[in-house]
Design an enzyme around this catalytic site. Structure first.
Site, PDB file in Angstrom:
ATOM      1  N   GLU A  30      -7.984   8.317   5.757  1.00  0.00           N
ATOM      2  CA  GLU A  30      -7.806   9.277   7.356  1.00  0.00           C
ATOM      3  C   GLU A  30      -8.167  10.798   7.263  1.00  0.00           C
ATOM      4  OE1 GLU A  30      -4.896   9.329  10.033  1.00  0.00           O
ATOM      5  OE2 GLU A  30      -4.124   6.846   9.885  1.00  0.00           O
ATOM      6  N   GLU A  41      -3.846   0.089   7.601  1.00  0.00           N
ATOM      7  CA  GLU A  41      -2.482  -0.072   8.960  1.00  0.00           C
ATOM      8  C   GLU A  41      -2.216  -0.182   9.851  1.00  0.00           C
ATOM      9  OE1 GLU A  41      -1.867   4.576   9.302  1.00  0.00           O
ATOM     10  OE2 GLU A  41      -1.695   5.070   6.840  1.00  0.00           O
ATOM     11  N   ASN A  91      -7.085   1.695   9.701  1.00  0.00           N
ATOM     12  CA  ASN A  91      -5.989   2.304  10.449  1.00  0.00           C
ATOM     13  C   ASN A  91      -5.927   2.132  11.897  1.00  0.00           C
ATOM     14  OD1 ASN A  91      -5.464   2.589   7.461  1.00  0.00           O
ATOM     15  ND2 ASN A  91      -4.481   4.935   7.790  1.00  0.00           N
ATOM     16  N   ARG A 143       1.372  -0.866  -0.040  1.00  0.00           N
ATOM     17  CA  ARG A 143      -0.058  -0.222   0.018  1.00  0.00           C
ATOM     18  C   ARG A 143       0.630   1.182   0.264  1.00  0.00           C
ATOM     19  NH1 ARG A 143      -2.741   3.028   4.567  1.00  0.00           N
ATOM     20  NH2 ARG A 143      -3.640   5.096   3.741  1.00  0.00           N
ATOM     21  N   HIS A 153      -3.021  10.557   0.663  1.00  0.00           N
ATOM     22  CA  HIS A 153      -2.391  11.142   2.119  1.00  0.00           C
ATOM     23  C   HIS A 153      -1.334  12.367   1.887  1.00  0.00           C
ATOM     24  CE1 HIS A 153      -0.714   7.818   4.643  1.00  0.00           C
ATOM     25  NE2 HIS A 153      -0.505   8.250   5.313  1.00  0.00           N
ATOM     26  N   TYR A 167      -4.050   2.169  15.501  1.00  0.00           N
ATOM     27  CA  TYR A 167      -2.946   1.563  16.773  1.00  0.00           C
ATOM     28  C   TYR A 167      -3.399   2.029  17.908  1.00  0.00           C
ATOM     29  CZ  TYR A 167      -0.197   3.329  12.302  1.00  0.00           C
ATOM     30  OH  TYR A 167       0.130   3.414  11.213  1.00  0.00           O
TER      31      TYR A 167
END
Ligand code: PNW
Length: 482
Positions: free
Chosen positions: A183, A386, A314, A92, A137, A316
């Site tokens: 995002e 991600e 994404n 990606r 991005h 985290y």
């Protein structure tokens, strides 16, 4: 409840193996162009908002920028070769808008920019790596910022549509997985609210983040429509949107904490997915934001409806969320009437911390986020686009190179989070792929090069040489079933 958490807790992880995932499950790595390419003014590229934002040293922690970054523009072959050698089946990456249209206006395609991505994509395919291309991005052509106000202007929607069309036309014969925007929340909240990301706007945080988000949604829908009408039948690919979401775990079983946690998810995911799947912004947002939240017209709703072939996530970290009564402020965090906690009610830490102050290692949060998306939005196809953790450069600096490569904490992170993905699949979530962030250490936005997220170490002081870390080697064994 506790048990549901413990099964994938870091340290208590059973060994995870490739066979815990479907055969056709996609494993890849992710990057973005501004963070790795460099070559700021080469190949006819125009400046983007991060080029200009990072000229102001106050904006970047180590006074750095992406002018050279890790020089992927010149070293892409070496990078792709390493990716292939490690056994990754997908990559990606993102396309730099200002390489394709240097002033963003969409009048004349910059052929040198197209050639760069053609070479990159062709080389990936030659090495057996499937391209997953992100169109945006965070690196808006600067001219679109200075001339029309960037994401604050509704004109951006057409410009993005033109740019998307040029990319589909140039690369769509080979790229079958497209991500329109990465995002949108970060751009809206940090780019147009807090001002800590480019373009650094913080003049009207009560309105502009919501407007910037609104236009990103409409731009996404415009790109989706172009693909559907002009390319899908011929090229047969799919188009999705990537959202960032940390899991929101209720701090207690008090109804107000549970509602605050639910609201928190509305403000992260629902903001974008509700308009797409249900036709409007979440009621919780409308109640709190009133007219500060733009209205979707009938036409907008029609364009947005079901405008994703997959949801990119994404993810985290995770936080406990408790309810707080706040004065009626429209700022993004206050208006949610919640507080994020790093310890549970009983005082237990939510997870080990990585280098970034926002990043706690909580694998079960990914399982919950995937199951939440799956249940709430009628089981869409999902890619984890991600997932990863960082280390502090200044800490690693104290070590010898071979010690810096021994990133056992990151190996644990991946094991835990991959186990969580496989459990979500068993629970019924339609997860199709997983991309580790990031392939290489790189320019971590406002943190500059002080944070390292890579599976591959980049020696910034010695010619930007690449050195696979233990996590890259671990991944390689995992992928090869060893
Ligand atoms: C992502 N959070 O941003 C970006 O897509 C990457 O470019 C970036 O390098 C990476 O994460 C690491 O920061 C995030 O608040 C923004 O949880 C916000 C969050 C996580 C990631």
């Amino acid at each position: 409840m506790e048990n549901a958490r413990n099964d994938v807790r870091d340290g208590a992880v059973k060994e995870i193996s490739r066979t815990d995932f479907p055969k056709d499950f996609v494993f890849g790595v992710a990057t973005s162009c501004y963070q790795i390419e460099g070559a700021r003014s080469e190949g006819g590229k125009g400046d983007n908002i991060w080029d200009v934002f990072s000229e102001n040293k106050d904006n970047i922690r180590d006074d750095s920028n992406g002018d050279v970054a890790v020089d992927h523009y010149h070293r892409f072959k070496e990078d792709i070769e390493l990716m292939a050698k490690l056994g990754f089946g997908a990559y990606r990456f993102s396309i730099s808008w200002a390489r394709i249209f240097p002033d963003g206006l969409g009048t004349k395609v910059n052929e040198e920019g197209v050639a760069f991505y053609n070479n990159l994509i062709n080389f990936m395919l030659e090495k057996g790596i499937q391209p997953y291309a992100t169109l945006y991005h965070w690196d808006l052509p600067y001219n679109l910022h200075s001339s029309i106000g960037g994401w604050l202007s509704d004109k951006i929607v057409d410009y993005f549509g033109m740019y998307a069309e040029a990319c589909f036309a140039s690369f769509g014969d080979r790229v079958k997985h497209w991500i329109t925007i990465n995002e949108p929340l970060q751009t809206a909240v940090n780019g147009y609210g807090a001002g800590i990301f480019a373009p650094g706007i913080c003049t009207d945080a009560t309105n502009e983040p919501y407007l910037a988000a609104h236009h990103q949604l409409l731009a996404h829908a415009a790109a989706y429509k172009v693909y559907e009408e002009k390319f899908k039948a011929r090229q047969g690919g799919e188009v999705g949107l990537v959202l960032d979401c940390e899991w929101a775990e209720a701090f207690s079983d008090k109804p107000e904490d549970e509602m605050a946690a639910a609201r928190r998810l509305d403000f992260q995911l629902g903001w974008y997915l509700d308009p797409i799947f249900f036709g409007d912004y979440p009621e919780t947002m409308r109640q709190r934001l009133g007219d500060h939240l733009p209205k979707l017209s009938e036409k907008d709703r029609e364009h947005l409806r079901n405008s994703v072939d997959f949801v990119g996530l994404n993810h985290y970290t995770t936080r406990f969320i408790s309810h707080v009564e706040t004065p009626r402020e429209i700022h993004f965090y206050q208006v949610q009437e919640m507080e994020r906690n790093e310890t549970s009610k009983s005082g237990e830490a939510i997870g080990d911390r990585a280098a970034s102050e926002w990043l706690f290692i909580v694998p079960w949060g990914l399982k919950k986020t995937l199951n939440y998306i799956s249940r709430k939005y009628n089981n869409p196809k999902i890619y984890v686009t991600e997932n990863g953790m960082d280390e502090e450069d200044s800490e690693l600096e104290k070590l010898q190179l071979h010690e810096r490569l021994n990133d056992t904490k990151r190996v644990g992170y991946f094991k835990g989070y991959l186990a969580a993905v496989s459990q979500a699949i068993k629970d019924g979530a339609d997860v199709r792929g997983y991309f580790a962030w990031s392939f290489l250490d790189n320019f971590e936005w406002a943190q500059g090069y002080t944070k390292r997220f890579g599976l591959v170490y980049v020696d910034y002081k010695n010619g930007l040489t690449r050195h696979p870390k233990a996590s890259a080697i671990w991944f390689s064994h995992f992928l090869k079933g060893e």
